[in-house]
Scaffold this active site. Sequence first.
Site, mmCIF file in Angstrom:
data_model
loop_
_atom_site.group_PDB
_atom_site.id
_atom_site.type_symbol
_atom_site.label_atom_id
_atom_site.label_comp_id
_atom_site.label_asym_id
_atom_site.label_seq_id
_atom_site.Cartn_x
_atom_site.Cartn_y
_atom_site.Cartn_z
ATOM 1 N N SER A 36 17.014 31.378 -40.473
ATOM 2 C CA SER A 36 15.689 30.825 -40.245
ATOM 3 C C SER A 36 15.231 29.970 -41.435
ATOM 4 O O SER A 36 15.894 29.008 -41.778
ATOM 5 C CB SER A 36 14.703 31.945 -39.908
ATOM 6 O OG SER A 36 13.668 31.451 -39.075
ATOM 7 N N LYS A 70 -13.599 29.929 -32.142
ATOM 8 C CA LYS A 70 -13.618 30.478 -33.496
ATOM 9 C C LYS A 70 -12.939 31.834 -33.591
ATOM 10 O O LYS A 70 -12.309 32.146 -34.603
ATOM 11 C CB LYS A 70 -15.069 30.585 -33.998
ATOM 12 C CG LYS A 70 -15.204 31.033 -35.438
ATOM 13 C CD LYS A 70 -14.584 30.020 -36.389
ATOM 14 C CE LYS A 70 -14.803 30.416 -37.844
ATOM 15 N NZ LYS A 70 -14.154 29.460 -38.761
#
Length: 286
Positions: free
Chosen positions: A154, A206
């Site tokens: 990765s 939010k």
Amino acid sequence: MKNLPHLAQRLFNTPLAILPQKAEVVMAALADRFGVAKLFRGNGEMVALDHWDMGDEPAPDRCYEVVAGIAVIPVTGTLVNKLGTMRPYSGMTGYDGIRANLSMALADDAVRAIVLDAESPGGEVAGCFDLVDDIYRARGDKPIWGILTESAYSAAYGIVSACDKVIVPRTGGTGSVGVISMLTEWSRALDEHGITVSIIKYGDRKADGNEAIPLSREARERFQADVDAMGDLFVETVARNRGLSVKKVRGTQATTFLGAKGVDIGFADAVMAPNEAFRSLLAELG
């Protein structure tokens, strides 16, 4: 124990370029009463060079070892954006430390070549690709080899893919070119314990991803789009670094490749033990 919230913020609800099995270990460790001591292996010390059996040169003013004119920069353990130290610490290596060591080694007259000594499952997306670009742009200044002392997956593979050559041992691995994000939701657990969380917000989105409320379809789609964008960047970066087609890299679907299979797919250049790879670099330097 006082650093648990900080660690949780860096592990959950944020994109990671890390081997999925490592992510599962992290999840299990945190679930077990946040036993952070179980998260990382190793004692944070500089990687020993005895597996290359070359004898290191004293370097009191450096944070990397110089062996026969070759700077050895460790890329080990879990990778994080900012660790605040030039050396691996507590099972982690910081992109900031790798970048600083790379810059110093490039400017060091005693250094003829650079080795990234890699053994890592990956880590944070944040900061990774900027470092990869720095390594890629440094090609041609001095030989830069990624020598895997076992595996680089990765984010760690993203880093070594930028090197001039990538060498993997027979039992080592490359790949896992993908991004993962672990979204936690505690709303049912809070309900079971009679805890109500009231979220006061400005802006409809939010509170997306807040652990105290169920993840909405819209929020999931937005987070998936972010992960897809980062995954595309990862694939395109590895394709550029290794001279492969984007289609071929994307087609691996974040698969890991053992030893010679990594060479076959184009993720590595040769299969060698670390000491053999180091001697091969020395022979190339002359």
